[in-house]
Scaffold this motif. Structure first.
Motif, PDB file in Angstrom:
ATOM      1  N   UNK A  27       1.882  21.560   4.900  1.00 24.42           N
ATOM      2  CA  UNK A  27       1.550  20.158   5.494  1.00 24.42           C
ATOM      3  C   UNK A  27      -0.002  20.136   5.652  1.00 24.42           C
ATOM      4  N   UNK A  28      -0.639  21.282   6.270  1.00 28.35           N
ATOM      5  CA  UNK A  28      -2.088  21.140   6.608  1.00 28.35           C
ATOM      6  C   UNK A  28      -2.793  21.006   5.110  1.00 28.35           C
ATOM      7  N   UNK A  29      -2.465  21.629   4.322  1.00 28.75           N
ATOM      8  CA  UNK A  29      -2.997  21.717   3.013  1.00 28.75           C
ATOM      9  C   UNK A  29      -2.935  20.405   2.407  1.00 28.75           C
ATOM     10  N   UNK A  34      -5.558  14.903   1.179  1.00 31.56           N
ATOM     11  CA  UNK A  34      -5.802  13.394   1.395  1.00 31.56           C
ATOM     12  C   UNK A  34      -7.047  12.876   1.919  1.00 31.56           C
ATOM     13  N   UNK A  35      -7.504  14.046   3.270  1.00 26.57           N
ATOM     14  CA  UNK A  35      -8.527  13.653   3.663  1.00 26.57           C
ATOM     15  C   UNK A  35      -9.851  13.631   2.771  1.00 26.57           C
ATOM     16  N   UNK A  36      -9.780  14.619   1.977  1.00 25.87           N
ATOM     17  CA  UNK A  36     -10.843  14.913   0.840  1.00 25.87           C
ATOM     18  C   UNK A  36     -10.825  13.772  -0.166  1.00 25.87           C
ATOM     19  N   UNK A  37      -9.475  13.074  -0.337  1.00 25.90           N
ATOM     20  CA  UNK A  37      -9.393  11.713  -1.257  1.00 25.90           C
ATOM     21  C   UNK A  37     -10.205  10.762  -0.392  1.00 25.90           C
ATOM     22  N   UNK A  38     -10.001  10.616   0.714  1.00 22.63           N
ATOM     23  CA  UNK A  38     -10.739   9.339   1.441  1.00 22.63           C
ATOM     24  C   UNK A  38     -12.469   9.560   1.448  1.00 22.63           C
ATOM     25  N   UNK A  77     -10.541  -1.014   3.477  1.00 24.68           N
ATOM     26  CA  UNK A  77      -9.554  -1.248   4.446  1.00 24.68           C
ATOM     27  C   UNK A  77      -8.166  -0.332   4.033  1.00 24.68           C
ATOM     28  N   UNK A  78      -7.868  -0.183   2.909  1.00 26.26           N
ATOM     29  CA  UNK A  78      -6.771   0.762   2.602  1.00 26.26           C
ATOM     30  C   UNK A  78      -7.376   2.220   3.098  1.00 26.26           C
ATOM     31  N   UNK A  79      -8.449   2.640   2.772  1.00 26.00           N
ATOM     32  CA  UNK A  79      -8.732   3.880   3.239  1.00 26.00           C
ATOM     33  C   UNK A  79      -8.549   4.126   4.861  1.00 26.00           C
ATOM     34  N   UNK A  80      -9.020   2.973   5.434  1.00 29.30           N
ATOM     35  CA  UNK A  80      -8.916   3.283   6.925  1.00 29.30           C
ATOM     36  C   UNK A  80      -7.376   3.240   7.312  1.00 29.30           C
ATOM     37  N   UNK A  81      -6.473   2.546   6.541  1.00 30.53           N
ATOM     38  CA  UNK A  81      -5.230   2.671   6.747  1.00 30.53           C
ATOM     39  C   UNK A  81      -4.505   4.048   6.485  1.00 30.53           C
ATOM     40  N   UNK A  82      -5.046   4.436   5.725  1.00 27.99           N
ATOM     41  CA  UNK A  82      -4.699   5.826   5.057  1.00 27.99           C
ATOM     42  C   UNK A  82      -5.123   6.913   5.945  1.00 27.99           C
ATOM     43  N   UNK A  85      -2.901   6.537   9.161  1.00 31.45           N
ATOM     44  CA  UNK A  85      -1.560   7.296   8.637  1.00 31.45           C
ATOM     45  C   UNK A  85      -1.599   8.727   8.787  1.00 31.45           C
ATOM     46  N   UNK A  86      -2.905   9.462   8.406  1.00 34.58           N
ATOM     47  CA  UNK A  86      -3.040  10.822   8.288  1.00 34.58           C
ATOM     48  C   UNK A  86      -2.982  11.559   9.887  1.00 34.58           C
ATOM     49  N   UNK A  87      -3.663  10.664  10.776  1.00 35.98           N
ATOM     50  CA  UNK A  87      -3.851  11.043  12.108  1.00 35.98           C
ATOM     51  C   UNK A  87      -2.392  11.205  12.534  1.00 35.98           C
ATOM     52  N   UNK A  88      -1.312  10.196  12.342  1.00 39.17           N
ATOM     53  CA  UNK A  88      -0.190  10.265  12.742  1.00 39.17           C
ATOM     54  C   UNK A  88       0.814  11.427  12.165  1.00 39.17           C
ATOM     55  N   UNK A  89       0.393  11.729  10.865  1.00 39.76           N
ATOM     56  CA  UNK A  89       1.029  12.984  10.377  1.00 39.76           C
ATOM     57  C   UNK A  89       0.682  14.088  10.960  1.00 39.76           C
ATOM     58  N   UNK A  90      -0.617  14.197  11.264  1.00 44.86           N
ATOM     59  CA  UNK A  90      -1.128  15.472  12.004  1.00 44.86           C
ATOM     60  C   UNK A  90      -0.507  15.560  13.496  1.00 44.86           C
TER      61      UNK A  90
END
Length: 263
Positions: A27-29, A34-38, A77-82, A85-90
């Motif tokens: 999950x961390x990977x 995904x963070x790298x994608x942003x 804006x889509x990247x901000x939303x992502x 979402x990643x913050x909640x995922x963590x």
């Protein structure tokens, strides 16, 4: 039954917990990827903005430049939303599972140790009663008056039966508790995954909303790639007129001063 209980606890300790630990690691990977994608997306859309600026400077493509600006902004804006979402995922998945995992290993080891000690004590008590019953029956067998041991034998049998029933209940309750603990862990995992799925569902809904509002106008802006806007056509006419006028003046000069064009 005791074996089943140990197996259930060992499944949690030796299989579920290591698998869950690996799940958290993966999950961390996943989060890191995904963070790298942003980060890559930021560079991508910054470049898109620069292309929009170039298009905006062109009289023939100004509205396409506006479209490129809108695209960059919507995707930002889509990247901000992502990222949200990643913050909640963590926080709602990985951190909670990791915390549970740390506490769970200590809890299970202590619980299993306590259960084994209680089981051993009850089993030893039964063995002691069985030994005493055997001794009593041996005395009864060797006695000339075996009847005098009858009441005591009945008492020993009743005590032994009671202890065995207590042990059976203890094992059954322990097995039920072990299965419940196992189910609680899987339920918690499913619950956290549901929470993450909800966040991603909200993310995709917002993305769909953003794109649905803008996509039709974007597609319309590029539907006629060879048709110039009116302002560009007007500029072409002005340019053509100026060029024609310039050519006429040059010819007039040649007619008056024939030698002007000669070296």
């Amino acid at each position: 039954m005791f074996c089943f209980l140990l197996c259930s606890d060992k499944v949690i300790l030796d299989q579920f917990n290591p698998s869950l630990k690996n799940f958290v690691t993966m999950g961390k990977s996943y989060q890191k990827a995904l963070s790298g994608v942003t980060v890559a997306a930021k560079g991508y859309f910054d470049t898109l903005v620069k292309l929009g600026e170039l298009a905006s400077d062109s009289q023939g493509s100004k509205e396409l430049g506006d479209t490129l600006f809108q695209m960059a902004e919507v995707h930002r804006q889509m990247q901000v939303q992502l990222e949200e979402t990643l913050k909640f995922f963590h926080s709602d998945m990985l951190s909670q599972l990791e915390h549970k995992l740390e506490l769970d290993i200590k809890y299970l080891v202590a619980t299993l140790k306590k259960y084994q000690a209680e089981y051993r004590a009850k089993a030893e008590s039964i063995e002691k009663s069985q030994t005493e019953l055997k001794k009593l029956r041996k005395k009864c067998h060797n006695s000339k008056n075996p009847m005098k041991y009858g009441d005591r034998e009945v008492q020993y049998v009743e005590i032994l039966s009671t202890k065995q029933n207590e042990l059976d209940r203890f094992v059954a309750e322990g097995y039920k508790a072990a299965l419940t603990e196992e189910r609680r862990r899987y339920s918690f995992l499913v619950d956290r995954q549901c929470a993450v799925s909800k966040y991603f569902n909200n993310y995709h809904s917002k993305v769909q909303e953003l794109l649905s509002a803008k996509l039709p106008s974007w597609q319309t802006s590029c539907i006629q790639p060879t048709r110039l806007p009116e302002r560009a056509l007007a500029l072409v006419k002005v340019t053509a007129s100026n060029t024609t006028a310039g050519i006429s003046v040059s010819k007039w000069h040649l007619l008056i001063w024939p030698g002007a064009g000669m070296g």
